[in-house]
Design a protein around this motif. Structure first.
Motif, mmCIF file in Angstrom:
data_model
loop_
_atom_site.group_PDB
_atom_site.id
_atom_site.type_symbol
_atom_site.label_atom_id
_atom_site.label_comp_id
_atom_site.label_asym_id
_atom_site.label_seq_id
_atom_site.Cartn_x
_atom_site.Cartn_y
_atom_site.Cartn_z
ATOM 1 N N VAL A 3 0.837 -1.202 0.000
ATOM 2 C CA VAL A 3 0.000 0.000 0.000
ATOM 3 C C VAL A 3 0.873 1.255 0.000
ATOM 4 O O VAL A 3 0.626 2.209 -0.750
ATOM 5 C CB VAL A 3 -0.953 -0.002 1.210
ATOM 6 C CG1 VAL A 3 -1.762 1.295 1.268
ATOM 7 C CG2 VAL A 3 -1.898 -1.205 1.144
ATOM 8 N N GLN A 4 1.911 1.255 0.832
ATOM 9 C CA GLN A 4 2.788 2.427 0.913
ATOM 10 C C GLN A 4 3.540 2.662 -0.391
ATOM 11 O O GLN A 4 3.629 3.801 -0.879
ATOM 12 C CB GLN A 4 3.787 2.252 2.070
ATOM 13 C CG GLN A 4 4.586 3.502 2.411
ATOM 14 C CD GLN A 4 5.928 3.580 1.700
ATOM 15 O OE1 GLN A 4 6.511 2.560 1.362
ATOM 16 N NE2 GLN A 4 6.420 4.789 1.483
ATOM 17 N N ARG A 39 2.752 1.560 -3.450
ATOM 18 C CA ARG A 39 1.829 1.909 -4.531
ATOM 19 C C ARG A 39 1.471 3.400 -4.474
ATOM 20 O O ARG A 39 1.375 4.071 -5.510
ATOM 21 C CB ARG A 39 0.580 1.047 -4.479
ATOM 22 C CG ARG A 39 0.781 -0.345 -5.026
ATOM 23 C CD ARG A 39 -0.464 -1.196 -5.022
ATOM 24 N NE ARG A 39 -0.174 -2.474 -5.639
ATOM 25 C CZ ARG A 39 -0.181 -2.716 -6.944
ATOM 26 N NH1 ARG A 39 -0.513 -1.734 -7.784
ATOM 27 N NH2 ARG A 39 0.111 -3.905 -7.429
ATOM 28 N N ASN A 40 1.276 3.906 -3.264
ATOM 29 C CA ASN A 40 1.008 5.332 -3.142
ATOM 30 C C ASN A 40 2.221 6.143 -3.600
ATOM 31 O O ASN A 40 2.074 7.152 -4.303
ATOM 32 C CB ASN A 40 0.658 5.670 -1.695
ATOM 33 C CG ASN A 40 0.504 7.171 -1.475
ATOM 34 O OD1 ASN A 40 1.377 7.820 -0.912
ATOM 35 N ND2 ASN A 40 -0.605 7.743 -1.939
ATOM 36 N N ASP A 89 2.349 6.214 -7.335
ATOM 37 C CA ASP A 89 1.365 7.145 -7.883
ATOM 38 C C ASP A 89 1.868 8.589 -7.795
ATOM 39 O O ASP A 89 1.757 9.369 -8.756
ATOM 40 C CB ASP A 89 0.043 6.989 -7.137
ATOM 41 C CG ASP A 89 -1.044 7.898 -7.692
ATOM 42 O OD1 ASP A 89 -1.322 7.824 -8.893
ATOM 43 O OD2 ASP A 89 -1.612 8.683 -6.912
ATOM 44 N N LEU A 90 2.443 8.944 -6.647
ATOM 45 C CA LEU A 90 2.986 10.287 -6.471
ATOM 46 C C LEU A 90 4.143 10.543 -7.434
ATOM 47 O O LEU A 90 4.252 11.629 -8.023
ATOM 48 C CB LEU A 90 3.451 10.463 -5.024
ATOM 49 C CG LEU A 90 2.349 10.453 -3.950
ATOM 50 C CD1 LEU A 90 2.974 10.354 -2.564
ATOM 51 C CD2 LEU A 90 1.484 11.701 -4.057
ATOM 52 N N GLU A 95 0.305 13.092 1.846
ATOM 53 C CA GLU A 95 -0.444 11.929 1.372
ATOM 54 C C GLU A 95 0.232 10.625 1.778
ATOM 55 O O GLU A 95 -0.402 9.708 2.291
ATOM 56 C CB GLU A 95 -0.605 12.000 -0.148
ATOM 57 C CG GLU A 95 -1.506 10.922 -0.713
ATOM 58 C CD GLU A 95 -1.775 11.130 -2.201
ATOM 59 O OE1 GLU A 95 -2.108 10.137 -2.863
ATOM 60 O OE2 GLU A 95 -1.661 12.276 -2.680
ATOM 61 N N ASN A 96 1.544 10.531 1.553
ATOM 62 C CA ASN A 96 2.241 9.302 1.928
ATOM 63 C C ASN A 96 2.336 9.167 3.444
ATOM 64 O O ASN A 96 2.293 8.048 3.979
ATOM 65 C CB ASN A 96 3.626 9.240 1.294
ATOM 66 C CG ASN A 96 4.204 7.835 1.303
ATOM 67 O OD1 ASN A 96 5.096 7.519 2.082
ATOM 68 N ND2 ASN A 96 3.671 6.974 0.438
ATOM 69 N N VAL A 135 -0.754 7.492 4.553
ATOM 70 C CA VAL A 135 -0.724 6.061 4.259
ATOM 71 C C VAL A 135 0.134 5.324 5.285
ATOM 72 O O VAL A 135 -0.262 4.289 5.821
ATOM 73 C CB VAL A 135 -0.209 5.805 2.830
ATOM 74 C CG1 VAL A 135 0.019 4.320 2.593
ATOM 75 C CG2 VAL A 135 -1.188 6.354 1.802
#
Length: 314
Positions: A38-39, A41-42, A45-46, A271-272, A275
């Protein structure tokens, strides 16, 4: 004044070809849904937004999170278009096998240190074990009857549980999965007694489906203030296992700099941080030079502990 013909010789590769000019592959060596998946993938995306090219997350779970290491060390070109998670099992594995397939100190370009895992032991909510001591007492009276899930053989959390079992002189059955999310499923289905792994179990604890018996941080975790640490239970152990991002050896320094700066900005973003907060993952940022140095020092430590404990995988 330099002639025009001399300029290409002095210019870095990055200046000659804009990087990136095509998608970047980020290999995640765990199953989807795990905390690091999850971390990362975020973060991908960033980075995609910042670089103007897709950073494509690819799950390649297996071999205790080390299946991707051969790709990075032996197969991928050092052009910055294939990178992957670097963690301590990748550093440790060469000392566990007779024929190592890589050397973490020489076969990779270590780009950035990111974060770490919150580890703990959790059971199903209807488990008879209310405390970690309850589990230890039952295991002592019933050798081999209890089982624990991890994300692979000889992972940091697996070795920590074996260390605890040795100290307590108990016998626990290890059940390795391809990732912590599969381990949680194993516990919830009743196929495994408990999970000793990263905090993929945390949402299930908050939902009332699981109960956490201990955490492996230096201090208690704010989200679970009533849960003791291993140190409080009498074990002189703190286990967080920091990880980062690496690529093949001999990457262009300019490419490494672009990746480092982009990933650092993503890591430091709100954002991260949100997460990471979902899984209580501590910030463990190291720049490129610091991360290279960390891997060298950690490899020496892993070699020493593996030899001292006499652990082998084959």
């Amino acid at each position: 004044m330099l002639g025009a013909a001399a300029l290409p010789l002095a210019a870095p590769a990055l200046a000659q070809t804009r990087y990136p000019d095509k998608p970047i592959r980020l290999i995640i060596p765990w199953t989807p849904g795990s905390s690091s998946d999850v971390q990362l993938r975020n973060l991908a995306d960033l980075a995609s937004r910042a670089l103007g090219q897709p950073v494509v997350a690819e799950n390649r779970a297996g071999a205790g999170g080390t299946l991707h290491a051969v790709t990075l060390a032996r197969e991928a070109r050092p052009d910055g278009y294939t990178i992957g998670q670097m963690h301590l099992s990748v550093v440790r594995r060469p000392y566990l096998v007779r024929t190592p397939q890589w050397d973490a100190t020489t076969d990779f370009t270590h780009i950035i240190g990111l974060t770490g895992w919150l580890y703990g032991v959790a059971v199903k909510a209807d488990s008879p074990f209310q405390t970690f001591q309850d589990m230890i007492a039952y295991a002592r009276a019933n050798p081999g009857r209890l089982s624990f899930a991890t994300s692979g053989i000889a992972t940091t959390n697996h070795l920590a549980m074996e260390d605890i079992a040795a100290k307590e002189r108990i016998e626990l059955t290890h059940v390795p999965f391809r990732g912590s999310s599969e381990g949680v499923t194993g516990v919830l289905s009743g196929n495994v007694t408990m999970i000793a792994d990263s905090s993929t179990w945390a949402p299930q604890v908050e939902a009332g489906a699981m109960r956490v018996l201990c955490v492996w941080t230096a201090e208690r975790v704010a989200r679970f203030p009533n849960v003791p640490t291993l140190k409080e239970l009498g074990y002189d152990m703190v286990v967080t296992s920091p990880y980062g991002i690496s690529g093949p050896a001999r990457m262009d320094p300019g490419v490494v700099r672009v990746l480092h700066d982009t990933l650092r900005d993503g890591l430091m973003s709100a954002e991260n941080a949100r997460v990471r907060g979902q899984f209580d993952m501590p910030l463990a940022y190291l720049d490129t030079e610091q991360y290279q140095d960390f891997i060298i020092r950690r490899a020496a430590y892993e070699r020493e502990i593996v030899n001292r404990l006499g652990i082998r995988m084959e």
